[in-house]
Write an enzyme that holds these catalytic residues in place. Sequence first.
Site, mmCIF file in Angstrom:
data_model
loop_
_atom_site.group_PDB
_atom_site.id
_atom_site.type_symbol
_atom_site.label_atom_id
_atom_site.label_comp_id
_atom_site.label_asym_id
_atom_site.label_seq_id
_atom_site.Cartn_x
_atom_site.Cartn_y
_atom_site.Cartn_z
ATOM 1 N N GLU A 133 0.821 -1.205 0.000
ATOM 2 C CA GLU A 133 0.000 0.000 0.000
ATOM 3 C C GLU A 133 0.863 1.266 0.000
ATOM 4 O OE1 GLU A 133 -3.030 0.331 -0.623
ATOM 5 O OE2 GLU A 133 -3.635 -1.756 -0.533
ATOM 6 N N TYR B 9 -6.743 5.859 4.702
ATOM 7 C CA TYR B 9 -6.874 4.894 3.609
ATOM 8 C C TYR B 9 -6.009 3.644 3.863
ATOM 9 C CZ TYR B 9 -5.715 2.289 -0.425
ATOM 10 O OH TYR B 9 -5.478 1.216 -1.229
ATOM 11 N N ASP C 147 -9.845 5.738 -1.993
ATOM 12 C CA ASP C 147 -8.650 6.279 -2.661
ATOM 13 C C ASP C 147 -9.128 6.922 -3.967
ATOM 14 O OD1 ASP C 147 -9.205 4.212 -4.402
ATOM 15 O OD2 ASP C 147 -7.124 3.551 -4.577
#
Length: 419
Positions: free
Chosen positions: A64, A148, A166
Amino acid sequence: AALLTGAPVPPPARHLFSDPAEIEALRGALLAWYDQRKRDLPWRTLAATEPDADRRGYAVWVSEIMLQQTQVSTVIDYYNRWMQKWPTLQALAEASLEEVNELWAGLGYYSRGKRLQEAARKVMSELAGQMPRTAEDLQKLLPGVGRYTAGAIASISFGQATGVVDGNVIRVLCRLRCIGADSSSPAVIDRLWDMANALVDRSRPGDFNQAMMELGATVCTPKAPLCGECPVKQHCQARRRKLFGKPTPVPDVEDCGVGGCALCPPATEPWDSSLGVTNFPRKAAKKQPRVERTATCVLERRGCHGALEYLIVQRPSSGLLAGLWEFPSFPLAEDLQEKKQKEVLADHLQACMGWPVVAGSLRLIGEVVHIFSHIHQTYVVYSLPLDGDVTLDPALSPSRWVTEEEFHASAVSTAMKKV
Ligand code: SF4
Protein backbone atom coordinates in the site's frame (compact mmCIF):
# COMPACT_ATOMS: atom_id res chain seq x y z
CA ALA A 1 -38.86 18.13 10.18
CA ALA A 2 -35.10 18.40 9.68
CA LEU A 3 -35.50 22.01 8.59
CA LEU A 4 -37.60 22.79 11.65
CA THR A 5 -35.18 21.18 14.10
CA GLY A 6 -32.10 22.60 12.42
CA ALA A 7 -30.63 19.10 11.90
CA PRO A 8 -28.56 18.60 8.72
CA VAL A 9 -30.71 17.81 5.68
CA PRO A 10 -29.87 14.34 4.31
CA PRO A 11 -28.78 14.32 0.69
CA PRO A 12 -31.34 13.28 -1.92
CA ALA A 13 -31.74 9.57 -2.55
CA ARG A 14 -29.86 9.55 -5.84
CA HIS A 15 -26.64 10.37 -3.95
CA LEU A 16 -27.08 7.55 -1.44
CA PHE A 17 -27.19 3.79 -1.20
CA SER A 18 -30.26 3.40 0.93
CA ASP A 19 -31.87 0.23 -0.46
CA PRO A 20 -30.42 -2.89 1.25
CA ALA A 21 -31.42 -5.05 -1.72
CA GLU A 22 -29.48 -2.80 -4.09
CA ILE A 23 -26.42 -2.88 -1.81
CA GLU A 24 -26.56 -6.67 -1.72
CA ALA A 25 -26.87 -6.89 -5.50
CA LEU A 26 -23.99 -4.48 -6.05
CA ARG A 27 -21.70 -6.40 -3.69
CA GLY A 28 -22.52 -9.68 -5.38
CA ALA A 29 -21.97 -8.36 -8.91
CA LEU A 30 -18.70 -6.66 -8.01
CA LEU A 31 -17.25 -9.65 -6.15
CA ALA A 32 -18.22 -12.09 -8.92
CA TRP A 33 -16.49 -9.85 -11.45
CA TYR A 34 -13.42 -9.54 -9.20
CA ASP A 35 -13.15 -13.31 -8.78
CA GLN A 36 -12.99 -13.69 -12.54
CA ARG A 37 -10.94 -10.68 -13.55
CA LYS A 38 -8.58 -9.78 -10.73
CA ARG A 39 -4.95 -9.30 -11.66
CA ASP A 40 -2.41 -11.64 -10.12
CA LEU A 41 -0.27 -9.41 -7.93
CA PRO A 42 2.42 -10.57 -5.49
CA TRP A 43 0.89 -8.82 -2.46
CA ARG A 44 -2.50 -10.38 -3.20
CA THR A 45 -0.92 -13.81 -3.25
CA LEU A 46 0.80 -13.12 0.08
CA ALA A 47 -2.40 -11.74 1.64
CA ALA A 48 -4.27 -14.85 0.57
CA THR A 49 -1.69 -17.47 1.51
CA GLU A 50 0.38 -16.19 4.44
CA PRO A 51 -0.91 -17.82 7.64
CA ASP A 52 0.86 -15.46 10.05
CA ALA A 53 -1.29 -12.34 10.63
CA ASP A 54 1.66 -10.02 11.35
CA ARG A 55 3.49 -11.09 8.21
CA ARG A 56 0.27 -10.71 6.24
CA GLY A 57 -0.30 -7.24 7.62
CA TYR A 58 3.28 -6.26 6.86
CA ALA A 59 3.05 -7.59 3.28
CA VAL A 60 -0.08 -5.55 2.57
CA TRP A 61 1.31 -2.50 4.31
CA VAL A 62 4.46 -2.43 2.15
CA SER A 63 2.37 -2.78 -1.02
CA GLU A 64 0.00 0.00 0.00
CA ILE A 65 2.82 2.41 0.77
CA MET A 66 4.59 1.62 -2.53
CA LEU A 67 1.34 1.98 -4.48
CA GLN A 68 0.70 5.49 -3.17
CA GLN A 69 1.43 7.73 -6.17
CA THR A 70 3.06 4.89 -8.13
CA GLN A 71 1.65 2.59 -10.80
CA VAL A 72 1.14 -1.13 -10.19
CA SER A 73 3.42 -2.11 -13.09
CA THR A 74 6.32 -0.11 -11.60
CA VAL A 75 5.74 -1.33 -8.06
CA ILE A 76 5.81 -5.11 -8.73
CA ASP A 77 9.57 -5.39 -9.21
CA TYR A 78 10.37 -3.11 -6.25
CA TYR A 79 7.90 -5.02 -4.09
CA ASN A 80 9.40 -8.41 -4.90
CA ARG A 81 12.93 -7.21 -4.20
CA TRP A 82 11.83 -5.55 -0.96
CA MET A 83 10.01 -8.62 0.35
CA GLN A 84 12.92 -10.83 -0.58
CA LYS A 85 15.35 -8.61 1.28
CA TRP A 86 13.10 -7.84 4.28
CA PRO A 87 10.39 -10.52 4.51
CA THR A 88 9.36 -9.50 8.03
CA LEU A 89 8.91 -6.36 10.09
CA GLN A 90 11.85 -7.44 12.19
CA ALA A 91 14.14 -7.67 9.16
CA LEU A 92 13.08 -4.21 8.00
CA ALA A 93 13.54 -2.74 11.47
CA GLU A 94 17.15 -3.98 11.43
CA ALA A 95 17.99 -2.50 8.00
CA SER A 96 19.88 0.79 7.63
CA LEU A 97 18.24 3.85 6.11
CA GLU A 98 20.91 3.82 3.40
CA GLU A 99 19.83 0.30 2.36
CA VAL A 100 16.18 1.37 2.33
CA ASN A 101 16.97 4.41 0.19
CA GLU A 102 19.03 2.28 -2.20
CA LEU A 103 16.19 -0.14 -2.77
CA TRP A 104 13.65 2.68 -3.04
CA ALA A 105 15.76 4.65 -5.56
CA GLY A 106 13.65 5.37 -8.64
CA LEU A 107 10.27 4.80 -6.96
CA GLY A 108 9.86 8.48 -6.02
CA TYR A 109 8.42 10.16 -2.91
CA TYR A 110 11.36 8.90 -0.91
CA SER A 111 10.07 9.76 2.53
CA ARG A 112 7.68 6.81 2.14
CA GLY A 113 10.48 4.26 2.49
CA LYS A 114 12.00 6.06 5.43
CA ARG A 115 8.67 6.32 7.25
CA LEU A 116 7.89 2.67 6.60
CA GLN A 117 11.13 1.69 8.23
CA GLU A 118 10.61 4.02 11.20
CA ALA A 119 7.17 2.51 11.70
CA ALA A 120 8.60 -1.03 11.53
CA ARG A 121 11.07 -0.09 14.27
CA LYS A 122 8.23 1.27 16.35
CA VAL A 123 6.22 -1.95 15.98
CA MET A 124 9.24 -3.97 17.09
CA SER A 125 10.23 -1.76 20.01
CA GLU A 126 6.87 -0.54 21.33
CA LEU A 127 4.28 -3.07 20.17
CA ALA A 128 6.24 -6.28 20.75
CA GLY A 129 6.40 -6.92 17.00
CA GLN A 130 2.60 -7.14 16.68
CA MET A 131 0.76 -5.15 14.02
CA PRO A 132 -2.34 -3.37 15.35
CA ARG A 133 -5.40 -5.29 14.09
CA THR A 134 -7.97 -2.56 13.41
CA ALA A 135 -8.03 0.44 11.09
CA GLU A 136 -8.46 2.80 14.05
CA ASP A 137 -5.37 1.43 15.87
CA LEU A 138 -3.27 1.18 12.72
CA GLN A 139 -3.92 4.85 11.98
CA LYS A 140 -3.37 5.88 15.58
CA LEU A 141 -0.22 3.88 16.27
CA LEU A 142 1.74 3.68 13.02
CA PRO A 143 3.52 6.78 11.70
CA GLY A 144 2.84 7.38 7.99
CA VAL A 145 -0.34 5.25 8.02
CA GLY A 146 -3.33 7.41 7.13
CA ARG A 147 -7.02 6.58 7.00
CA TYR A 148 -6.87 4.89 3.61
CA THR A 149 -3.80 2.72 4.30
CA ALA A 150 -5.19 1.72 7.70
CA GLY A 151 -8.49 0.65 6.11
CA ALA A 152 -6.72 -1.29 3.38
CA ILE A 153 -4.43 -3.18 5.80
CA ALA A 154 -7.25 -3.93 8.26
CA SER A 155 -9.70 -5.15 5.63
CA ILE A 156 -7.27 -7.06 3.40
CA SER A 157 -5.04 -8.59 6.09
CA PHE A 158 -7.33 -8.88 9.10
CA GLY A 159 -10.82 -9.10 7.57
CA GLN A 160 -12.19 -5.99 9.29
CA ALA A 161 -15.39 -4.80 7.57
CA THR A 162 -14.19 -1.28 6.95
CA GLY A 163 -14.28 0.65 3.67
CA VAL A 164 -11.50 2.47 1.85
CA VAL A 165 -11.49 5.65 -0.23
CA ASP A 166 -8.65 6.28 -2.66
CA GLY A 167 -8.59 8.03 -6.06
CA ASN A 168 -10.12 5.04 -7.83
CA VAL A 169 -12.89 4.62 -5.27
CA ILE A 170 -13.66 8.34 -5.37
CA ARG A 171 -14.16 8.12 -9.13
CA VAL A 172 -16.36 5.02 -8.98
CA LEU A 173 -18.55 6.29 -6.12
CA CYS A 174 -18.96 9.77 -7.61
CA ARG A 175 -20.14 8.18 -10.84
CA LEU A 176 -22.36 5.60 -9.19
CA ARG A 177 -24.12 8.36 -7.30
CA CYS A 178 -23.73 11.42 -9.57
CA ILE A 179 -21.63 13.36 -7.09
CA GLY A 180 -20.39 16.43 -8.94
CA ALA A 181 -19.36 18.68 -6.06
CA ASP A 182 -15.60 19.15 -5.55
CA SER A 183 -14.43 15.62 -4.68
CA SER A 184 -11.42 16.93 -2.78
CA SER A 185 -13.55 18.95 -0.36
CA PRO A 186 -13.76 17.56 3.20
CA ALA A 187 -17.59 17.46 3.10
CA VAL A 188 -17.63 15.27 -0.03
CA ILE A 189 -14.75 13.09 1.20
CA ASP A 190 -16.65 12.45 4.47
CA ARG A 191 -19.72 11.40 2.50
CA LEU A 192 -17.64 9.03 0.39
CA TRP A 193 -16.15 7.40 3.50
CA ASP A 194 -19.64 6.89 4.92
CA MET A 195 -20.68 5.36 1.64
CA ALA A 196 -17.63 3.08 1.42
CA ASN A 197 -18.21 1.87 4.99
CA ALA A 198 -21.87 1.17 4.26
CA LEU A 199 -21.15 -0.65 1.01
CA VAL A 200 -18.23 -2.86 2.02
CA ASP A 201 -19.11 -6.56 1.98
CA ARG A 202 -19.28 -7.91 5.55
CA SER A 203 -17.86 -11.33 4.77
CA ARG A 204 -15.22 -10.40 2.19
CA PRO A 205 -14.21 -6.81 3.03
CA GLY A 206 -10.66 -7.04 1.68
CA ASP A 207 -11.78 -8.47 -1.64
CA PHE A 208 -14.60 -5.96 -1.91
CA ASN A 209 -12.25 -3.01 -1.34
CA GLN A 210 -9.75 -4.36 -3.81
CA ALA A 211 -12.57 -4.94 -6.30
CA MET A 212 -13.69 -1.31 -6.04
CA MET A 213 -10.14 -0.13 -6.63
CA GLU A 214 -9.62 -2.64 -9.45
CA LEU A 215 -12.83 -1.48 -11.10
CA GLY A 216 -11.60 2.11 -10.99
CA ALA A 217 -8.18 1.14 -12.32
CA THR A 218 -9.31 -1.08 -15.19
CA VAL A 219 -12.96 -0.32 -16.12
CA CYS A 220 -14.17 2.92 -14.61
CA THR A 221 -11.05 4.73 -15.80
CA PRO A 222 -10.68 8.51 -15.70
CA LYS A 223 -11.02 9.38 -19.39
CA ALA A 224 -12.52 6.40 -21.22
CA PRO A 225 -14.59 4.23 -18.88
CA LEU A 226 -15.80 0.92 -20.32
CA CYS A 227 -19.38 1.20 -19.10
CA GLY A 228 -20.57 -1.61 -21.38
CA GLU A 229 -18.30 -4.07 -19.53
CA CYS A 230 -18.99 -2.72 -16.06
CA PRO A 231 -20.35 -5.24 -13.54
CA VAL A 232 -22.23 -2.54 -11.61
CA LYS A 233 -23.66 -0.59 -14.52
CA GLN A 234 -27.25 -1.27 -13.40
CA HIS A 235 -26.50 0.66 -10.23
CA CYS A 236 -24.80 3.61 -11.88
CA GLN A 237 -26.63 6.92 -11.76
CA ALA A 238 -24.11 8.65 -14.04
CA ARG A 239 -24.70 6.07 -16.75
CA ARG A 240 -28.44 6.37 -16.29
CA ARG A 241 -28.16 10.09 -16.63
CA LYS A 242 -26.05 9.75 -19.76
CA LEU A 243 -28.53 7.34 -21.37
CA PHE A 244 -31.76 8.90 -20.26
CA GLY A 245 -30.73 12.36 -19.05
CA LYS A 246 -32.28 15.62 -19.90
CA PRO A 247 -30.80 17.72 -22.73
CA THR A 248 -28.23 20.32 -21.71
CA PRO A 249 -28.04 22.84 -20.28
CA VAL A 250 -29.64 21.55 -17.13
CA PRO A 251 -29.60 23.99 -14.26
CA ASP A 252 -28.24 22.34 -11.13
CA VAL A 253 -31.43 22.97 -9.20
CA GLU A 254 -32.99 20.33 -11.43
CA ASP A 255 -30.21 17.84 -10.75
CA CYS A 256 -31.76 16.66 -7.52
CA GLY A 257 -34.96 18.55 -7.51
CA VAL A 258 -33.53 20.34 -4.48
CA GLY A 259 -31.89 23.75 -4.69
CA GLY A 260 -28.33 24.12 -3.39
CA CYS A 261 -27.60 20.39 -3.17
CA ALA A 262 -24.14 20.01 -1.62
CA LEU A 263 -23.32 16.97 -3.76
CA CYS A 264 -24.47 18.08 -7.23
CA PRO A 265 -22.23 19.90 -9.73
CA PRO A 266 -22.03 23.62 -8.93
CA ALA A 267 -24.56 25.86 -10.71
CA THR A 268 -21.72 27.50 -12.62
CA GLU A 269 -20.64 24.16 -14.15
CA PRO A 270 -23.73 22.07 -14.78
CA TRP A 271 -23.81 18.61 -16.35
CA ASP A 272 -22.13 18.68 -19.77
CA SER A 273 -23.69 16.04 -22.00
CA SER A 274 -20.60 15.84 -24.23
CA LEU A 275 -18.66 14.45 -21.22
CA GLY A 276 -21.14 11.72 -20.31
CA VAL A 277 -20.19 9.82 -17.16
CA THR A 278 -16.84 11.65 -17.03
CA ASN A 279 -18.76 14.64 -15.70
CA PHE A 280 -17.89 12.93 -12.41
CA PRO A 281 -15.84 13.27 -10.33
CA ARG A 282 -14.92 16.94 -10.31
CA LYS A 283 -12.06 18.58 -8.53
CA ALA A 284 -11.14 22.16 -7.77
CA ALA A 285 -8.34 23.33 -10.09
CA LYS A 286 -4.88 22.18 -8.98
CA LYS A 287 -2.24 24.66 -7.93
CA GLN A 288 0.39 25.20 -10.61
CA PRO A 289 3.76 23.63 -9.72
CA ARG A 290 6.55 25.96 -8.68
CA VAL A 291 9.19 26.55 -11.38
CA GLU A 292 12.81 26.06 -10.26
CA ARG A 293 16.20 25.96 -11.96
CA THR A 294 19.21 24.16 -10.54
CA ALA A 295 22.81 24.06 -11.72
CA THR A 296 24.21 20.52 -11.44
CA CYS A 297 27.85 19.68 -11.93
CA VAL A 298 29.10 16.24 -12.87
CA LEU A 299 32.68 16.19 -11.54
CA GLU A 300 34.65 13.34 -13.02
CA ARG A 301 38.10 11.83 -12.59
CA ARG A 302 40.04 8.70 -13.54
CA GLY A 303 39.98 6.32 -10.59
CA CYS A 304 43.00 4.26 -9.54
CA HIS A 305 41.85 1.36 -11.76
CA GLY A 306 41.48 3.63 -14.79
CA ALA A 307 37.65 3.70 -14.77
CA LEU A 308 35.88 7.05 -14.78
CA GLU A 309 34.49 8.08 -11.40
CA TYR A 310 31.91 10.72 -10.48
CA LEU A 311 31.48 12.75 -7.33
CA ILE A 312 28.16 12.45 -5.51
CA VAL A 313 27.15 14.28 -2.33
CA GLN A 314 24.42 13.51 0.15
CA ARG A 315 21.39 15.75 0.53
CA PRO A 316 20.27 16.93 3.98
CA SER A 317 18.29 14.44 6.09
CA SER A 318 15.03 16.37 5.77
CA GLY A 319 13.13 18.08 2.96
CA LEU A 320 12.83 17.07 -0.70
CA LEU A 321 14.75 13.86 -1.58
CA ALA A 322 16.05 13.70 2.01
CA GLY A 323 19.26 11.71 2.46
CA LEU A 324 19.58 10.80 -1.21
CA TRP A 325 22.80 11.26 -3.16
CA GLU A 326 23.22 13.64 -6.09
CA PHE A 327 25.77 15.40 -8.26
CA PRO A 328 26.64 18.69 -6.53
CA SER A 329 23.67 20.97 -7.25
CA PHE A 330 22.86 24.58 -6.49
CA PRO A 331 19.78 26.74 -7.04
CA LEU A 332 19.98 29.10 -10.02
CA ALA A 333 18.18 32.41 -10.50
CA GLU A 334 15.94 32.60 -13.58
CA ASP A 335 17.31 33.99 -16.86
CA LEU A 336 21.04 33.83 -16.10
CA GLN A 337 23.27 33.74 -19.18
CA GLU A 338 25.64 30.79 -19.53
CA LYS A 339 28.70 32.83 -18.57
CA LYS A 340 27.06 34.07 -15.40
CA GLN A 341 25.77 30.57 -14.58
CA LYS A 342 29.31 29.21 -14.80
CA GLU A 343 30.60 31.89 -12.45
CA VAL A 344 27.86 31.16 -9.91
CA LEU A 345 28.46 27.42 -10.14
CA ALA A 346 32.25 27.81 -9.87
CA ASP A 347 31.81 29.95 -6.72
CA HIS A 348 29.52 27.37 -5.14
CA LEU A 349 31.84 24.48 -5.97
CA GLN A 350 34.82 26.35 -4.63
CA ALA A 351 33.03 27.24 -1.40
CA CYS A 352 31.79 23.76 -0.62
CA MET A 353 34.64 21.63 -1.96
CA GLY A 354 37.49 23.87 -0.92
CA TRP A 355 39.30 23.83 -4.31
CA PRO A 356 39.84 26.72 -6.68
CA VAL A 357 37.48 26.21 -9.64
CA VAL A 358 37.90 28.16 -12.89
CA ALA A 359 34.51 29.07 -14.39
CA GLY A 360 35.88 28.64 -17.92
CA SER A 361 36.68 24.97 -17.32
CA LEU A 362 33.00 24.10 -16.79
CA ARG A 363 31.34 22.62 -19.86
CA LEU A 364 27.61 23.00 -20.47
CA ILE A 365 26.11 19.59 -21.31
CA GLY A 366 22.41 20.40 -21.56
CA GLU A 367 19.19 20.69 -19.62
CA VAL A 368 17.08 18.02 -17.94
CA VAL A 369 13.49 18.65 -16.87
CA HIS A 370 11.98 16.64 -14.05
CA ILE A 371 8.49 17.13 -12.65
CA PHE A 372 8.07 16.54 -8.95
CA SER A 373 4.50 16.66 -7.63
CA HIS A 374 4.75 20.35 -6.77
CA ILE A 375 7.93 21.51 -8.54
CA HIS A 376 8.75 21.87 -12.21
CA GLN A 377 12.51 21.45 -11.94
CA THR A 378 15.07 22.18 -14.66
CA TYR A 379 18.60 20.92 -14.06
CA VAL A 380 21.20 22.82 -16.07
CA VAL A 381 23.93 20.21 -16.34
CA TYR A 382 27.65 21.02 -16.46
CA SER A 383 30.64 18.74 -16.41
CA LEU A 384 34.09 19.28 -14.98
CA PRO A 385 36.98 16.80 -15.47
CA LEU A 386 39.51 16.79 -12.61
CA ASP A 387 42.96 15.38 -11.99
CA GLY A 388 42.89 11.88 -10.58
CA ASP A 389 44.52 12.65 -7.25
CA VAL A 390 41.88 15.08 -6.07
CA THR A 391 40.83 14.54 -2.44
CA LEU A 392 37.91 15.92 -0.54
CA ASP A 393 37.74 17.79 2.72
CA PRO A 394 36.11 15.27 5.11
CA ALA A 395 34.72 18.14 7.20
CA LEU A 396 32.31 19.02 4.39
CA SER A 397 28.96 17.36 3.64
CA PRO A 398 29.19 13.57 3.02
CA SER A 399 30.48 12.83 -0.46
CA ARG A 400 32.05 9.96 -2.36
CA TRP A 401 33.45 9.00 -5.75
CA VAL A 402 31.54 6.30 -7.60
CA THR A 403 31.83 4.49 -10.91
CA GLU A 404 28.83 4.55 -13.22
CA GLU A 405 27.79 1.12 -11.97
CA GLU A 406 28.09 2.19 -8.32
CA PHE A 407 26.14 5.34 -9.10
CA HIS A 408 23.19 3.29 -10.37
CA ALA A 409 23.29 1.06 -7.28
CA SER A 410 23.35 4.07 -4.92
CA ALA A 411 20.40 5.85 -3.34
CA VAL A 412 19.96 8.40 -6.12
CA SER A 413 16.71 9.88 -7.40
CA THR A 414 15.23 9.33 -10.85
CA ALA A 415 15.98 12.99 -11.61
CA MET A 416 19.70 12.39 -11.00
CA LYS A 417 19.63 9.27 -13.14
CA LYS A 418 18.23 11.41 -15.94
CA VAL A 419 21.03 13.92 -15.39
FE1 SF4 B 1 -18.06 3.67 -14.06
FE2 SF4 B 1 -19.47 3.34 -16.29
FE3 SF4 B 1 -19.46 1.46 -14.39
FE4 SF4 B 1 -20.72 3.76 -14.00
S1 SF4 B 1 -21.21 2.21 -15.53
S2 SF4 B 1 -19.37 2.70 -12.54
S3 SF4 B 1 -19.36 5.17 -15.04
S4 SF4 B 1 -17.70 2.14 -15.64
